[in-house]
Design a protein around this motif. Structure first.
Motif, PDB file in Angstrom:
ATOM      1  N   ALA A 137      -4.210   4.623   4.163  1.00  0.00           N
ATOM      2  CA  ALA A 137      -3.397   4.041   3.085  1.00  0.00           C
ATOM      3  C   ALA A 137      -4.323   3.588   1.972  1.00  0.00           C
ATOM      4  O   ALA A 137      -5.531   3.407   2.165  1.00  0.00           O
ATOM      5  N   CYS A 173       0.834  -1.205   0.000  1.00  0.00           N
ATOM      6  CA  CYS A 173       0.000   0.000   0.000  1.00  0.00           C
ATOM      7  C   CYS A 173       0.873   1.261   0.000  1.00  0.00           C
ATOM      8  O   CYS A 173       2.080   1.200   0.234  1.00  0.00           O
ATOM      9  N   GLN A 174       0.222   2.372  -0.252  1.00  0.00           N
ATOM     10  CA  GLN A 174       0.898   3.659  -0.189  1.00  0.00           C
ATOM     11  C   GLN A 174       0.196   4.528   0.837  1.00  0.00           C
ATOM     12  O   GLN A 174      -1.029   4.643   0.843  1.00  0.00           O
ATOM     13  N   ILE A 175       0.987   5.147   1.723  1.00  0.00           N
ATOM     14  CA  ILE A 175       0.439   5.980   2.790  1.00  0.00           C
ATOM     15  C   ILE A 175      -0.081   7.290   2.200  1.00  0.00           C
ATOM     16  O   ILE A 175       0.576   7.928   1.375  1.00  0.00           O
TER      17      ILE A 175
END
Length: 777
Positions: A85, A72-74
């Motif tokens: 996220a 995932c990307q924050i």
């Protein structure tokens, strides 16, 4: 052998056991063995074809659900300060699910853009669909590149459009994203290079023809990461809005308030009115009303509109478009003070003494109706005795009282002595196709100063009122220059034959005295630019450190809530302080004032850079048809790779590469901010007059390349500096190599930019090029 499971049983198993979804896991769970595995495989394929399952890397899963372990990307913190996220891969038909981060003590700090491996747990009944716990941090967001795609036999390459970029990027086969040769693309770093050391990139978005006139601002929007598409939720909220009525408001519709804006204004968020003060305790005084659109009524704390406004921080203005902080339904309609239309507002009633001193002020939440939408030119013509049809009927009742109040306020301003820089603003005129028709400097009228002064007074009243009411707010802070920058300014003044006294508490009147001495001379632009460089950058803060440039102890932005989030915060603070409703500043917002201040200070700088880069590109496009022509200008910057020259006609900055100055070695004295010839001792410094020839103009980067013809009145012939050019001391001369204690040599042309805070020129160094030893802030 057990019977085959039904398709429903398979789907239930996968949903309940997201970590065991390979075909062998499913077969083991239902006791499927031998030839029955073929039938199970067929059922799984049918579920996949019907869209019920998604097979990735041998695992079957519901495409509308995330696997238990996901990359995932924050994202940015939400209104409560919690991190969220988003999955980097989402194959469902609906919107990607929201993941709330559950931090644990001792874990590394995470920030927006970080890539992480998370263990997910599905939840229900919340505004998020999953909770995520950190397994490990993978890295930060990949570097993004904006450039021109060039197709090749095997893959392609990207030529960055950044003026400071000095290398290309390799695009491996399959990573071009359908881009065609010559297209403008946005790409992200995809790993280190394997061929000739070039880094790898993958195209993530195609942006079209880079030479199209309307691509100029689009390039800046993508390059600086400015959000230009509103989320559906924010647009839906805006579309549901209805005009505010009179309930709970003071009726101000009888006041002939007028808006005064540029001819090309896209919104009208402030209106003014003035009349003589008939109170016996203020003889000869004035009453000035400033009414501002009541944006807080429509943009509630924590709403989708509010979250997006905070993300944007402010509107960003380009010659061909505006990226607004709020959707058009608000910025161009409900929160724009259109002529003759009732509009919700927050207004301040200010009483000025005959000498312009502020006697007192009161704030009001009301409903107003603009008597007229005027331009600066219309108001100026009326002030000068030549009113047009639009302004004529308003001269006696509105414009003359406004001008009288302004003259009083201007008298008080002169006594206060705010910093009075003379920095003309460029105006780029475009055709309907987006092509540059002309570049000129905006004329600064007294009507501009009138509105500016009343807006400043209203901002002062907002800050002082909230301080008195002990209500938290965001201040506009401008701290005084630091010692190093002041020393640089003094050296510039001394080299110009002027003086800035030392050993006293610096006040703006001391700087104004310096500026006045330079006014009307060839040194005026140099001294103004050097003074600007000495200034600190203004910012927002919940603490009050004063505003040095305006010579004010308390200052807060109140007058532009359509286009600045800080003003919206101040509006909410005023609503809270006066008890005007439930749409005031919340306790949660007060707790987050520090982070809000930092965020919107950053978005303000982002917009400034994007606007400046866009102007550079438009100027390069405008000048691209004049390559080979000669221009006058001044040395505006010095670096070890060459000179920057500001052209008189357009204000454009171009580079004279070091190689164009001749064959001798030039020492860059970073302390004195000069270039000095190693053989001749000739010195080039900031502010010197030059005549140059335009060699190259590249619209896609905004870069201009110049050839020197004359510097400081001496001709430059055949790439060699003249013998009569200003000389430095013989001691610093060498034979093509820098001295041991020099500030660094500059023989070859190099790409890059002059550093920020570059020190203006002083006198020729007494001992040649010196090494910079003191630390600059």
């Amino acid at each position: 052998m057990a019977d085959l499971p039904t398709k429903a049983q398979i789907l239930d198993w996968i949903a309940e056991n997201p970590g065991q979804t390979a075909k062998r896991d499913i077969a083991r769970a239902f006791g499927v063995k031998g030839s029955a595995r073929i039938d199970l495989k067929r059922m799984l394929r049918e579920l996949e074809d019907d869209g019920h399952l998604d097979k990735r890397k041998g695992q079957y899963r519901d495409p509308e659900k995330l696997p238990p372990v996901t990359v995932c990307q924050i994202g940015a913190p939400d209104d409560d300060g919690d991190l969220t996220a988003k999955p980097l891969e989402w194959h469902g038909e609906g919107p990607e699910p929201r993941i709330l981060m559950i931090p644990r003590e001792g874990e590394p700090a995470l920030g927006e853009g970080d890539r992480v491996l998370l263990r997910l747990r599905e939840v229900s009944g919340e505004d998020h669909q999953y909770e995520g716990r950190l397994i490990r941090k993978i890295g930060t967001a990949p570097r993004t590149i904006l450039g021109i795609y060039r197709a090749g036999a095997e893959g392609g390459r990207i030529v960055p459009i950044d003026k400071g970029a000095d290398r290309e990027w390799m695009v491996p086969p399959g990573n071009a994203g359908g881009a065609k040769d010559g297209e403008l693309v946005e790409a992200e770093q995809a790993g280190p290079g394997a061929r000739m050391g070039l880094p790898r990139a993958r195209v993530v978005e195609r942006l079209g023809d880079p030479s199209a006139p309307k691509s100029v601002s689009l390039i800046a929007i993508h390059q600086h990461g400015i959000p230009d598409v509103f989320p559906d939720a924010a647009l839906a909220e805006a579309d549901r809005m209805k005009p505010a009525g009179l309930k709970g408001r003071e009726d101000l519709r009888h006041l002939p308030l007028v808006t005064i804006d540029p001819e090309d204004a896209r919104d009208h968020d402030d209106a003014v009115y003035a009349h003589p003060d008939d109170a016996p305790d203020n003889p000869g005084g004035h009453v000035v009303w400033v009414a501002i659109a009541d944006v807080a009524h429509y943009v509630r704390s924590g709403s989708a509109l509010d979250r997006e406004a905070l993300t944007r921080g402010n509107s960003t203005y380009f010659p061909d478009r505006v990226v607004p902080m709020l959707p058009e339904r608000l910025s161009g309609d409900l929160c724009s003070l259109h002529e003759g239309v009732p509009r919700a507002c927050l207004a301040v009633r200010m009483r000025l003494a005959e000498n312009g001193a502020l006697v007192g002020s009161t704030f009001h939440r009301g409903l107003m109706r603009s008597a007229a939408s005027l331009t600066y030119e219309q108001v100026q013509a009326a002030i000068d005795g030549q009113p047009g049809d639009k302004a004529g009927p308003l001269v006696e009742e509105v414009l003359k009282p406004l001008h009288a109040a302004y003259r009083a306020a201007a008298f008080a301003r002169e006594k206060r002595q705010p910093l009075d820089l003379d920095l003309p603003e460029r105006r780029i005129v475009l055709s309907e196709k987006g092509e540059v028709l002309s570049v000129a400097f905006r004329e600064r009228l007294e009507a501009h100063r009138l509105i500016e002064e009343f807006m400043i007074l209203a901002n002062v009243c907002a800050g002082e009122t909230l301080v008195k009411k002990n209500t938290p707010l965001l201040f506009r802070v401008h701290e005084e220059p630091d010692a190093d920058k002041l020393d640089a300014l003094r050296e510039t003044a001394q080299a110009s034959g002027l003086k800035l006294a030392k050993g006293q508490v610096l006040q703006t009147r001391h700087l104004n005295r310096l500026l006045n001495e330079a006014a009307g001379t060839d040194l005026a632009e140099l001294v103004n630019m050097a003074t600007l460089r000495a200034m600190q950058q203004a910012y927002y803060a919940p603490e009050n450190y004063g505003h040095f440039g305006l010579a004010l102890r308390t200052y807060a932005h109140f007058t532009s809530p359509i286009r600045r989030y800080a003003d919206l915060v101040v509006h909410r603070a005023l609503i809270r302080a006066h008890g005007w409703g439930d749409d005031g500043l919340t306790d949660g917002e007060i707790d987050r004032l520090e982070s809000t201040a930092q965020a919107i200070s950053q978005t303000e700088r982002r917009s400034m850079l994007a606007e400046r880069d866009t102007t550079d590109r438009y100027l390069a496009a405008y000048l691209s048809e004049r390559v080979g022509q000669e221009f006058g200008g001044r040395v505006s910057g010095i670096a070890r790779f060459g000179l920057f020259v500001k052209l008189d006609e357009t204000g454009a900055d171009g580079l004279v590469p070091i190689r164009a100055l001749g064959n001798e070695y030039f020492h860059h004295d970073q302390d004195e901010n000069t270039l000095m010839g190693a053989d001749t001792g000739r010195v080039i410094s900031l502010g010197q007059r030059v005549r140059v020839r335009l060699v190259e103009a590249v619209p896609v980067t905004g870069g201009l390349m110049l050839e020197p013809l004359e510097i400081a009145g001496e001709e430059v012939e055949g790439g060699a500096m003249p013998d009569g050019f200003r000389r430095g001391p013989r001691k610093a001369r060498g034979k093509g190599k820098p001295p041991g204690k020099g500030g660094g040599g500059a023989r070859p042309a190099q790409k890059g930019k002059a550093g920020k805070g570059a020190k203006p020129a002083g006198k020729a160094p007494a001992k040649g090029a010196r090494k910079v030893t003191r630390r600059r802030k």
